[in-house]
Design an enzyme around this catalytic site. Structure first.
Site, PDB file in Angstrom:
ATOM      1  N   HIS A  93       0.850  -1.181   0.000  1.00 39.06           N
ATOM      2  CA  HIS A  93       0.000   0.000   0.000  1.00 39.06           C
ATOM      3  C   HIS A  93       0.892   1.239   0.000  1.00 39.06           C
ATOM      4  CE1 HIS A  93      -4.060   1.512   0.399  1.00 39.06           C
ATOM      5  NE2 HIS A  93      -3.525   2.505   1.092  1.00 39.06           N
ATOM      6  N   CYS A  96       9.314   0.358  14.873  1.00 34.82           N
ATOM      7  CA  CYS A  96      10.200  -0.728  14.436  1.00 34.82           C
ATOM      8  C   CYS A  96      10.938  -0.470  13.133  1.00 34.82           C
ATOM      9  CB  CYS A  96       9.402  -2.020  14.300  1.00 34.82           C
ATOM     10  SG  CYS A  96       8.932  -2.706  15.880  1.00 34.82           S
TER      11      CYS A  96
HETATM   12  C1  UDX Z   1       5.932  -3.643  12.299  1.00 38.35           C
HETATM   13  C2  UDX Z   1       5.924  -5.086  11.801  1.00 38.35           C
HETATM   14  O1  UDX Z   1       4.809  -5.307  10.923  1.00 38.35           O
HETATM   15  C3  UDX Z   1       5.918  -6.057  12.957  1.00 38.35           C
HETATM   16  O2  UDX Z   1       5.961  -7.400  12.486  1.00 38.35           O
HETATM   17  C4  UDX Z   1       7.142  -5.742  13.794  1.00 38.35           C
HETATM   18  O3  UDX Z   1       7.381  -6.638  14.781  1.00 38.35           O
HETATM   19  C5  UDX Z   1       7.027  -4.321  14.316  1.00 38.35           C
HETATM   20  O4  UDX Z   1       6.982  -3.443  13.211  1.00 38.35           O
HETATM   21  P1  UDX Z   1       4.120  -1.873  13.134  1.00 38.35           P
HETATM   22  O5  UDX Z   1       5.249  -0.888  13.076  1.00 38.35           O
HETATM   23  O6  UDX Z   1       3.294  -1.910  14.344  1.00 38.35           O
HETATM   24  O7  UDX Z   1       4.676  -3.361  12.918  1.00 38.35           O
HETATM   25  O8  UDX Z   1       3.127  -1.560  11.923  1.00 38.35           O
HETATM   26  P2  UDX Z   1       2.963  -1.998  10.408  1.00 38.35           P
HETATM   27  O9  UDX Z   1       1.553  -2.328  10.189  1.00 38.35           O
HETATM   28  O10 UDX Z   1       3.970  -2.993  10.004  1.00 38.35           O
HETATM   29  O11 UDX Z   1       3.260  -0.617   9.631  1.00 38.35           O
HETATM   30  C6  UDX Z   1       4.537   0.013   9.681  1.00 38.35           C
HETATM   31  C7  UDX Z   1       4.562   1.246   8.823  1.00 38.35           C
HETATM   32  O12 UDX Z   1       4.481   0.919   7.446  1.00 38.35           O
HETATM   33  C8  UDX Z   1       3.397   2.224   9.064  1.00 38.35           C
HETATM   34  O13 UDX Z   1       3.902   3.538   9.013  1.00 38.35           O
HETATM   35  C9  UDX Z   1       2.451   1.962   7.919  1.00 38.35           C
HETATM   36  O14 UDX Z   1       1.663   3.072   7.590  1.00 38.35           O
HETATM   37  C10 UDX Z   1       3.432   1.640   6.817  1.00 38.35           C
HETATM   38  N1  UDX Z   1       2.864   0.777   5.764  1.00 38.35           N
HETATM   39  C11 UDX Z   1       2.514  -0.497   6.033  1.00 38.35           C
HETATM   40  C12 UDX Z   1       2.695   1.295   4.482  1.00 38.35           C
HETATM   41  O15 UDX Z   1       3.000   2.479   4.213  1.00 38.35           O
HETATM   42  N2  UDX Z   1       2.207   0.487   3.515  1.00 38.35           N
HETATM   43  C13 UDX Z   1       1.861  -0.818   3.742  1.00 38.35           C
HETATM   44  O16 UDX Z   1       1.424  -1.493   2.791  1.00 38.35           O
HETATM   45  C14 UDX Z   1       2.012  -1.328   5.044  1.00 38.35           C
END
Ligand code: UDX
Length: 438
Positions: free
Chosen positions: A254, A263
């Site tokens: 996305h 993280c």
């Molecule tokens: C992440 C990992 O998914 C998890 O397995 C790990 O242990 C900790 O870090 P988290 O940071 O809570 O989890 O959220 P996540 O849903 O992974 O999103 C991280 C970032 O990526 C967010 O800023 C989100 O907006 C962004 N993101 C995620 C995108 O821009 N596009 C996507 O398709 C998915």
């Protein structure tokens, strides 16, 4: 089994609550007296859907308790989890392991009978060995093993990720520790969750590699989005077109304003440093780190361009947290974008369903805090969607049209379709799709 969980941050608290829900006896230990006192009253230090109910029911059942006293907390534990913070160290980008090593020393002094010390904090390769060395040095007599058990919990979906994981990774070479870890995670065997047993170093690196890969995937689609905008393609259709290929997979494709959170930014940087030190530079992840930082800055420019300059403009901002269903603002795009808009002469009126308190710590009185989405829009020159909370997905566009000064929407999460905005007379700018104007 009896578990002590050292650290009641996201990882420690969610893991402790979930283990107790599996039926184990769990004591969560934290040095922060205020936090422990509030937890004892059932007050959660973080917003995580379902956590308050999970904690409450397990406390009531007598399986979950909280203490500031580490010695009391670890007495009789079969496994002691270290789930303390590993922030990025100032200056060099390495993970700061001060808290991990301090916990190891305290645990060593209180060890009693065979115990598995399990590292859940995200730590560079070799930290498990160092924890073992610290404990062994202080307690040559003690019976223990040190294992690595990285977490893969997404904020906002952490309980589900814990209870229905894709896999559990455990790093240890001790058969006795393997047995304890199998027993701790036995409730997952009903769902046939794969347990991946590896060496400690492999488990430690697996965590970093997973996060760096996901961050790379996001950055990849973000850069595809930039190309889409230039050539008139649609990034969401490209994402679908490639995501249906089983080798690529549809998740984490996305496009948006750049990844944030506790993280990805921290772990990608730490991995780049580890790789450089090991003499195996991780050039692709370095490029990801750089691209993501530049992207957040570029998002502010995109808003400024959409408004033809923001000097004296009022910008309505929807969403401040780094993603929905959390109040966490660590490395949130809003932290880069809002100051830049203010610097360019804009005033900001913002709303986030959960992170308003957190936002006040970051932005102070430089922005106006509103009680709901519509309250941000009065006289606005542009409405900007920064976080894709569900409640922003079905806004009343007619009502917005009556509130704003200029009908401009900048949707950095592609929540809407261009065709929805046009009939309401909005100029609509999104990610990886052509901008449209009425
Ligand atoms: C992440 C990992 O998914 C998890 O397995 C790990 O242990 C900790 O870090 P988290 O940071 O809570 O989890 O959220 P996540 O849903 O992974 O999103 C991280 C970032 O990526 C967010 O800023 C989100 O907006 C962004 N993101 C995620 C995108 O821009 N596009 C996507 O398709 C998915």
């Amino acid at each position: 089994m009896r578990i002590a969980m050292i650290g009641t941050g996201y990882v420690g608290l969610v893991s402790g609550a979930c283990f107790s829900d599996f039926g184990h006896g769990v004591v969560c230990v934290d040095k922060d007296e205020g936090k422990i006192a509030r937890l004892k009253q059932g007050k959660m230090p973080i917003y995580e859907p379902g956590l308050d109910v999970l904690v409450g029911s397990n406390v009531e059942a007598g399986r979950l308790s909280f203490t500031t006293d580490l010695v009391e907390g670890i007495a009789g534990a079969d496994a002691i989890f270290i789930a303390v913070g590993t922030p990025t160290r100032r200056g060099d980008g390495f993970a700061d392991l001060t808290y991990v090593y301090a916990a190891a020393a305290e645990i060593a002094d209180a060890l009693d009978g065979y115990t598995v010390v399990v590292n859940k904090s995200t730590v560079p390769v070799g930290t498990g060995a160092e924890v073992e060395r610290i404990i062994r040095e202080r307690r040559p007599d003690a019976a223990f093993d040190v294992a690595s058990n990285p977490e893969f919990l997404r904020e906002g979906a952490a309980i589900d990720d814990f209870k229905r994981p894709d896999r559990v990774v455990v790093g240890t070479s001790s058969p006795r520790a393997v047995e304890v870890m199998r027993e701790l995670y036995r409730p997952l065997s009903l769902n046939e969750v794969p347990m991946v047993f590896t060496s400690r170093e492999t488990a430690e690196l697996t965590k970093y590699a997973a996060n760096a890969f996901l961050a790379t995937k996001i950055t990849f689609i973000n850069e595809v989005a930039d190309i889409c905008e230039k050539v008139g393609a649609d990034v969401q259709q490209v994402a679908r077109g490639i995501g249906l290929d089983g080798r690529i997979g549809a998740k984490f494709l996305h496009a948006g304003p750049g990844y944030g959170g506790s993280c990805f930014p921290k772990d990608t940087m730490a991995l780049v440093h580890t790789a450089r030190e090991a003499g195996a530079p991780f050039t692709i992840v370095q490029a990801v780190v750089d691209a993501n930082a530049a992207r957040k800055q570029a998002m502010a420019d995109r808003i400024i361009a959409a408004c033809n300059g923001v000097q004296g403009a009022r910008i309505s901002v929807l969403g401040l947290a780094f993603k929905p269903n959390t109040d966490d603002m660590r490395d949130a795009p809003s932290l880069d974008i809002l100051p830049r808009l203010i610097e360019a002469g804009a005033t900001i009126a913002a709303f986030d369903p959960e992170s308003m308190d957190e936002a006040r710590k970051h932005f102070g009185d430089t922005i106006t805090y509103c009680d709901d989405a519509y309250a941000t829009m009065a006289g606005a020159d542009a409405v900007v969607i920064l976080t894709e909370w569900n409640e922003f997905r079905a806004l009343d566009l007619k009502r917005i049209g009556g509130l704003v000064k200029r009908r401009i929407m900048v949707d950095l999460r592609n929540v809407y379709q261009p065709s929805e905005l046009i009939p309401h007379g909005f100029a609509y700018h999104s990610i990886g799709r052509a901008s449209v104007a009425p």
